[in-house]
Motif scaffolding. Structure first.
Motif, short mmCIF file in Angstrom:
data_model
loop_
_atom_site.label_atom_id
_atom_site.label_comp_id
_atom_site.label_asym_id
_atom_site.label_seq_id
_atom_site.Cartn_x
_atom_site.Cartn_y
_atom_site.Cartn_z
N VAL A 144 0.84 -1.20 0.00
CA VAL A 144 0.00 0.00 0.00
C VAL A 144 0.88 1.26 0.00
N ALA A 145 1.92 1.24 0.80
CA ALA A 145 2.83 2.40 0.87
C ALA A 145 3.44 2.69 -0.49
N ASP A 146 3.80 1.64 -1.24
CA ASP A 146 4.35 1.84 -2.59
C ASP A 146 3.30 2.47 -3.50
N GLY A 147 2.05 2.07 -3.32
CA GLY A 147 0.98 2.66 -4.12
C GLY A 147 0.79 4.14 -3.84
N VAL A 148 0.95 4.53 -2.60
CA VAL A 148 0.84 5.94 -2.23
C VAL A 148 1.99 6.73 -2.87
N VAL A 149 3.18 6.15 -2.85
CA VAL A 149 4.33 6.80 -3.50
C VAL A 149 4.06 6.98 -5.00
N ALA A 150 3.45 5.97 -5.61
CA ALA A 150 3.12 6.05 -7.04
C ALA A 150 2.14 7.20 -7.31
N PHE A 151 1.13 7.33 -6.47
CA PHE A 151 0.16 8.43 -6.64
C PHE A 151 0.86 9.77 -6.46
N ARG A 152 1.75 9.86 -5.48
CA ARG A 152 2.51 11.09 -5.25
C ARG A 152 3.36 11.44 -6.47
N TRP A 153 3.91 10.42 -7.13
CA TRP A 153 4.73 10.66 -8.32
C TRP A 153 3.90 11.33 -9.41
N LEU A 154 2.67 10.87 -9.60
CA LEU A 154 1.80 11.48 -10.60
C LEU A 154 1.49 12.93 -10.24
N LEU A 155 1.25 13.19 -8.96
CA LEU A 155 1.03 14.57 -8.53
C LEU A 155 2.25 15.44 -8.83
N ASP A 156 3.42 14.89 -8.60
CA ASP A 156 4.66 15.64 -8.85
C ASP A 156 4.88 15.91 -10.33
N GLN A 157 4.29 15.08 -11.18
CA GLN A 157 4.40 15.31 -12.63
C GLN A 157 3.43 16.40 -13.11
N GLY A 158 2.52 16.83 -12.23
CA GLY A 158 1.58 17.88 -12.58
C GLY A 158 0.14 17.43 -12.69
N TYR A 159 -0.12 16.14 -12.51
CA TYR A 159 -1.51 15.66 -12.55
C TYR A 159 -2.24 16.07 -11.27
N ARG A 160 -3.50 16.42 -11.41
CA ARG A 160 -4.32 16.77 -10.26
C ARG A 160 -5.01 15.50 -9.74
N PRO A 161 -5.24 15.40 -8.43
CA PRO A 161 -5.83 14.18 -7.87
C PRO A 161 -7.16 13.82 -8.51
N GLU A 162 -7.98 14.83 -8.82
CA GLU A 162 -9.29 14.55 -9.41
C GLU A 162 -9.21 14.09 -10.85
N ASN A 163 -8.00 14.07 -11.43
CA ASN A 163 -7.80 13.57 -12.79
C ASN A 163 -7.06 12.24 -12.82
N ILE A 164 -6.88 11.63 -11.65
CA ILE A 164 -6.17 10.35 -11.56
C ILE A 164 -7.13 9.25 -11.13
N THR A 165 -7.28 8.23 -11.96
CA THR A 165 -8.08 7.06 -11.61
C THR A 165 -7.16 5.97 -11.07
N ILE A 166 -7.58 5.32 -9.99
CA ILE A 166 -6.78 4.25 -9.38
C ILE A 166 -7.43 2.92 -9.74
N ALA A 167 -6.65 2.01 -10.33
CA ALA A 167 -7.20 0.75 -10.82
C ALA A 167 -6.32 -0.43 -10.41
N GLY A 168 -6.94 -1.61 -10.40
CA GLY A 168 -6.18 -2.82 -10.11
C GLY A 168 -7.05 -4.04 -10.21
N ASP A 169 -6.39 -5.19 -10.34
CA ASP A 169 -7.12 -6.46 -10.40
C ASP A 169 -6.69 -7.37 -9.25
N SER A 170 -7.64 -8.14 -8.74
CA SER A 170 -7.39 -9.11 -7.68
C SER A 170 -6.75 -8.41 -6.47
N ALA A 171 -5.52 -8.79 -6.10
CA ALA A 171 -4.85 -8.09 -5.01
C ALA A 171 -4.66 -6.61 -5.33
N GLY A 172 -4.54 -6.31 -6.62
CA GLY A 172 -4.44 -4.91 -7.03
C GLY A 172 -5.71 -4.13 -6.76
#
Length: 349
Positions: A144-172
C-alpha cells in the motif's frame, strides 16, 4: 451469518459466455485450481520465485505500446501509453495508476503489461503500472505504501488528484481502494475514481466460506484462500503490525470516489465485491457493480481472444472517461446531468 448479502447496490448482470470463455474456464479448473489446492495443503510455507513475471517478458503487447521505467524508490514501475495516447505534456490532463494482481505473492509488470495497454488504449489515458513490493519480503502495508508513492509521483508530474483514476485487479483491487483511502487521509484530494477487477478486498475468508460461490470458482479453491489468510497474518506478525492493517471492506467509505467493480458470477471473491459495493452505495457513493456470467477471475486479461474481456474493458473505459469529464461525481459535487457515454476503442484491438 447470512450466506448471501441483500444488496443496497443493484448489480448489472452481463449475460452470455462465449466458447472461448468456456474453454478458458475448463482449462483453469483442471490446471491452476488443483495446483493451488495442492499448494494450500503443503505442511510448510512455500514462496516460489516469481518466475511467472520473468517468463511474461516473452508475451506480446498490443502494437504501438510504449513504456519507460520509473524509479519510485522502494519499487520499480513503468510509465505506459498505448498507441496514440497522449500524456499531460500532450494536452491530456488525465492518467491512471494501475496495480497488478497475484495475491501479493506473484505476477508483476510483465504479466499485466498487455492488459494495462488495452485499458490505456480504450480509456485514452496513460498509465503508471506499479511494480509494488510483495510478500514474503514485505507485508501488505508496504505494498500500500508503494501505491501511495506512485500516486505522489503522478502529482509531482503535474496531474491533479481529481484527474487520476486508481485501478487494479485481484490483489491490485485491494490496493486500489487502500491507496484511494490513504490519499484522502493524507489530504491530497479525492481521486477521480476506483476501478476494481475481480478484487480481493477481505483477507478474512469467513464470508467466502459461507457464500454460495465457495466451491464454484474455477480458479481458486477455498483452502487456497484460507492459506493466503494465514500467510498475511504471519507476515504482519513478523513485522510487528498484527491487527493494524485494515482491509478495504472495513475502511471508512463516506468520502470515497466513485467506483466500478467487475466480478465473474462464480468467483469465490464475489462476497468481497458485494460487501464493498453495498457499503459504498449505502454511503451514497456511486458504485457500478458488474457481474459477468460464468467469467473467470480477471478474465479481462484474456482480451486477445475472449470477446467478453474486450467488452468488459470497454465498460471500464466508459467509467474512466465519465469520471474524467465529470459526468460521474462524488455526492458532494454531483450535479443532475445526463451521463454522456463516449465511444471507446478497445473492441478494435
Amino acid at each position: 451469518m447470512s450466506a448471501h448479502l441483500t444488496l443496497a447496490a443493484e448489480p448489472r448482470y452481463f449475460k452470455g459466455s462465449s466458447v472461448q470463455s468456456r474453454l478458458l474456464g475448463v482449462g483453469l479448473r483442471h490446471t491452476v485450481r488443483p495446483l493451488l489446492g495442492l499448494w494450500a495443503r503443503l505442511p510448510f510455507d512455500l514462496y516460489p520465485p516469481n518466475l511467472v513475471d520473468h517468463l511474461a517478458r516473452l508475451l506480446p503487447v498490443p502494437d504501438g505500446t510504449s513504456w519507460r521505467t520509473v524509479d519510485l524508490g522502494p519499487c520499480s514501475s513503468e510509465w505506459l501509453a498505448a498507441k496514440d495516447v497522449r500524456d499531460l505534456h500532450g494536452g491530456n490532463p488525465s492518467a491512471i495508476v494501475y496495480f497488478h494482481g497475484g495475491a501479493f505473492l506473484t505476477c508483476g509488470l510483465n504479466t499485466h503489461r498487455s492488459l494495462v495497454s488495452r485499458i490505456s488504449y480504450a480509456s485514452s489515458q496513460p498509465v503508471l503500472n506499479v511494480g509494488y513490493r510483495q510478500m514474503p519480503a514485505e507485508p501488505i502495508t508496504e505494498s500500500v505504501a508503494d501505491g501511495v508513492v506512485a500516486f505522489r509521483w503522478l502529482l509531482d508530474q503535474g496531474y491533479r488528484p481529481e484527474n487520476i483514476t486508481i485501478a487494479g485487479d485481484s490483489a491490485g483491487g485491494y490496493l486500489a481502494f487502500s491507496v484511494a483511502r490513504a490519499v484522502l487521509d493524507a489530504g491530497w484530494g479525492r481521486p477521480a475514481g476506483v476501478v476494481a477487477i475481480s478484487p480481493l478486498l477481505d483477507c478474512d475468508s469467513t464470508r467466502k466460506r459461507n457464500h454460495p460461490n465457495a466451491n464454484r470458482c474455477e480458479t481458486f479453491p477455498l483452502n487456497a484462500l484460507e492459506r493466503f489468510t494465514e500467510l498475511t497474518l504471519r507476515n504482519d506478525d513478523r513485522r510487528g503490525i498484527s491487527g493494524e492493517r485494515v482491509c478495504p471492506v472495513d475502511m471508512p467509505v463516506a468520502d470515497m470516489p466513485p467506483s466500478i467493480i467487475q466480478i465473474g458470477s462464480h468467483e469465490i471473491l464475489m462476497p468481497d465485491a458485494e460487501l464493498m459495493a453495498n457499503r459504498l452505495v449505502a454511503a451514497g457513493i456511486p458504485c457500478d457493480l458488474q457481474v459477468w456470467e460464468n467469467q473467470v477471475h480477471v478474465f479481462q486479461a484474456s482480451a486477445a481472444w475472449v470477446p467478453e474481456a474486450r467488452q468488459a474493458i470497454d465498460e471500464i473505459a466508459l467509467f474512466v472517461q465519465s469520471v474524467a469529464d465529470g459526468t460521474i461525481e462524488a455526492p458532494a459535487a454531483k450535479a443532475k446531468k445526463k451521463v454522456a457515454r463516449p465511444r471507446t476503442r478497445a473492441a478494435s484491438r
